[in-house]
Design a protein around this motif. Structure first.
Motif, PDB file in Angstrom:
ATOM      1  N   ALA A  64      89.701  10.682  29.618  1.00  0.00           N
ATOM      2  CA  ALA A  64      89.608  10.302  30.809  1.00  0.00           C
ATOM      3  C   ALA A  64      88.429   9.036  31.147  1.00  0.00           C
ATOM      4  O   ALA A  64      88.770   8.149  32.062  1.00  0.00           O
ATOM      5  N   ARG A  65      87.135   9.169  30.264  1.00  0.00           N
ATOM      6  CA  ARG A  65      86.310   8.219  30.560  1.00  0.00           C
ATOM      7  C   ARG A  65      86.893   6.731  30.184  1.00  0.00           C
ATOM      8  O   ARG A  65      86.501   5.545  30.835  1.00  0.00           O
ATOM      9  N   ARG A  66      87.694   6.679  29.112  1.00  0.00           N
ATOM     10  CA  ARG A  66      88.190   5.327  28.632  1.00  0.00           C
ATOM     11  C   ARG A  66      89.240   4.862  29.543  1.00  0.00           C
ATOM     12  O   ARG A  66      89.204   3.796  29.732  1.00  0.00           O
ATOM     13  N   TRP A  67      89.986   5.531  30.131  1.00  0.00           N
ATOM     14  CA  TRP A  67      91.030   5.108  31.043  1.00  0.00           C
ATOM     15  C   TRP A  67      90.492   5.012  32.668  1.00  0.00           C
ATOM     16  O   TRP A  67      91.144   4.290  33.424  1.00  0.00           O
ATOM     17  N   ALA A  73      94.932   6.896  33.300  1.00  0.00           N
ATOM     18  CA  ALA A  73      95.912   6.616  32.204  1.00  0.00           C
ATOM     19  C   ALA A  73      97.404   6.543  32.812  1.00  0.00           C
ATOM     20  O   ALA A  73      97.419   7.495  33.887  1.00  0.00           O
ATOM     21  N   SER A  74      98.396   5.829  32.407  1.00  0.00           N
ATOM     22  CA  SER A  74      99.673   6.194  32.810  1.00  0.00           C
ATOM     23  C   SER A  74     100.224   7.547  32.548  1.00  0.00           C
ATOM     24  O   SER A  74      99.807   8.087  31.608  1.00  0.00           O
ATOM     25  N   GLY A  75     101.366   7.901  33.279  1.00  0.00           N
ATOM     26  CA  GLY A  75     102.050   9.055  33.006  1.00  0.00           C
ATOM     27  C   GLY A  75     102.422   9.248  31.422  1.00  0.00           C
ATOM     28  O   GLY A  75     102.345  10.202  30.816  1.00  0.00           O
ATOM     29  N   GLU A 105      77.878  15.025  35.247  1.00  0.00           N
ATOM     30  CA  GLU A 105      77.489  13.670  35.152  1.00  0.00           C
ATOM     31  C   GLU A 105      78.553  12.910  34.593  1.00  0.00           C
ATOM     32  O   GLU A 105      79.063  11.850  34.905  1.00  0.00           O
ATOM     33  N   THR A 106      79.154  13.422  33.476  1.00  0.00           N
ATOM     34  CA  THR A 106      80.509  12.742  33.032  1.00  0.00           C
ATOM     35  C   THR A 106      81.488  12.943  33.943  1.00  0.00           C
ATOM     36  O   THR A 106      82.343  11.873  34.027  1.00  0.00           O
ATOM     37  N   ALA A 107      81.947  13.844  34.781  1.00  0.00           N
ATOM     38  CA  ALA A 107      83.112  14.178  35.684  1.00  0.00           C
ATOM     39  C   ALA A 107      82.683  12.915  36.885  1.00  0.00           C
ATOM     40  O   ALA A 107      83.680  12.467  37.304  1.00  0.00           O
ATOM     41  N   GLU A 108      81.707  12.333  37.105  1.00  0.00           N
ATOM     42  CA  GLU A 108      81.413  11.335  37.929  1.00  0.00           C
ATOM     43  C   GLU A 108      81.951  10.097  37.599  1.00  0.00           C
ATOM     44  O   GLU A 108      82.416   9.192  38.254  1.00  0.00           O
ATOM     45  N   GLN A 109      81.859   9.789  36.424  1.00  0.00           N
ATOM     46  CA  GLN A 109      82.528   8.736  35.815  1.00  0.00           C
ATOM     47  C   GLN A 109      83.943   8.592  35.929  1.00  0.00           C
ATOM     48  O   GLN A 109      84.395   7.467  36.070  1.00  0.00           O
ATOM     49  N   PHE A 110      84.719   9.600  36.108  1.00  0.00           N
ATOM     50  CA  PHE A 110      86.112   9.582  36.058  1.00  0.00           C
ATOM     51  C   PHE A 110      86.809  10.261  37.300  1.00  0.00           C
ATOM     52  O   PHE A 110      87.867  10.287  37.475  1.00  0.00           O
ATOM     53  N   ALA A 111      85.685  10.396  38.325  1.00  0.00           N
ATOM     54  CA  ALA A 111      86.261  11.144  39.645  1.00  0.00           C
ATOM     55  C   ALA A 111      87.160  10.293  40.414  1.00  0.00           C
ATOM     56  O   ALA A 111      87.990  10.661  41.199  1.00  0.00           O
ATOM     57  N   ASP A 112      86.999   9.039  40.231  1.00  0.00           N
ATOM     58  CA  ASP A 112      87.708   8.072  41.353  1.00  0.00           C
ATOM     59  C   ASP A 112      89.086   7.991  40.532  1.00  0.00           C
ATOM     60  O   ASP A 112      90.185   7.848  41.313  1.00  0.00           O
ATOM     61  N   ALA A 113      89.198   7.989  39.218  1.00  0.00           N
ATOM     62  CA  ALA A 113      90.314   7.596  38.708  1.00  0.00           C
ATOM     63  C   ALA A 113      91.266   8.867  38.559  1.00  0.00           C
ATOM     64  O   ALA A 113      92.628   8.983  38.556  1.00  0.00           O
ATOM     65  N   TYR A 114      90.761  10.053  38.529  1.00  0.00           N
ATOM     66  CA  TYR A 114      91.287  11.417  38.605  1.00  0.00           C
ATOM     67  C   TYR A 114      90.825  12.193  39.540  1.00  0.00           C
ATOM     68  O   TYR A 114      89.817  12.860  39.523  1.00  0.00           O
ATOM     69  N   PRO A 115      91.688  12.229  40.951  1.00  0.00           N
ATOM     70  CA  PRO A 115      91.050  13.025  41.935  1.00  0.00           C
ATOM     71  C   PRO A 115      90.786  14.279  41.631  1.00  0.00           C
ATOM     72  O   PRO A 115      91.512  15.006  41.073  1.00  0.00           O
ATOM     73  N   ALA A 116      89.663  14.850  42.342  1.00  0.00           N
ATOM     74  CA  ALA A 116      89.424  16.176  41.921  1.00  0.00           C
ATOM     75  C   ALA A 116      90.279  17.130  43.054  1.00  0.00           C
ATOM     76  O   ALA A 116      90.737  16.822  44.217  1.00  0.00           O
TER      77      ALA A 116
END
Length: 141
Positions: A64-67, A73-75, A105-116
């Motif tokens: 998740a952090r990488r993408w 990431a794409s499907g 803290e880690t979740a904040e890094q990918f929160a925009d890309a993967y909606p909660a």
């Protein structure tokens, strides 16, 4: 047959067997002590509130952090790596955050890309200071 050669060969066989197989009692005691020590340490960590970081959580967080900088990431990429569609990946990712496997803290890094999920939009359900589900006060007491 020479008696000296028989005793020498049987002695050599006994010595080689005893060297190849260490004493089971000593080896067994070492193994039992190590297991006991590991269990005792894991119990102590649990009592301190530490949740061990699993390999699954590490894989999900790293992926998740990488993408995240690319909008997620794409499907196809998600399916190839984890065998699930993007929405299921996102759901499992936030479930791991809720279990404490992935830090906030880690979740904040990918929160925009993967909606909660909706229950997270009011705050972390794990956080007791924030109510995850608003309770309607209908005035009945």
């Amino acid at each position: 047959m020479n008696p000296a050669s028989v005793s020498t060969s049987s002695l050599a066989a006994t010595v080689s067997t005893s060297l190849a197989e260490p004493s089971t009692s000593t080896d067994g005691h070492r193994r039992m002590f190590r297991r006991h020590r590991v269990r005792r340490h894991q119990t102590w960590l649990r009592r301190q509130g530490y949740v061990p970081f699993t390999a699954e959580a590490e894989d999900f967080a790293e992926f998740a952090r990488r993408w995240a900088p690319y909008g997620g990431a794409s499907g196809e990429e998600t399916f190839l790596r984890f065998g699930m569609n993007t929405s299921r990946f996102s759901e499992r990712l936030w479930q791991l955050v809720g279990e404490g496997q992935i830090s906030n803290e880690t979740a904040e890094q990918f929160a925009d890309a993967y909606p909660a999920p909706p229950e997270w939009r009011n705050g972390n359900p794990r956080d007791e200071s924030v109510s995850a589900v608003p309770v309607a006060d209908n005035g009945s007491r």
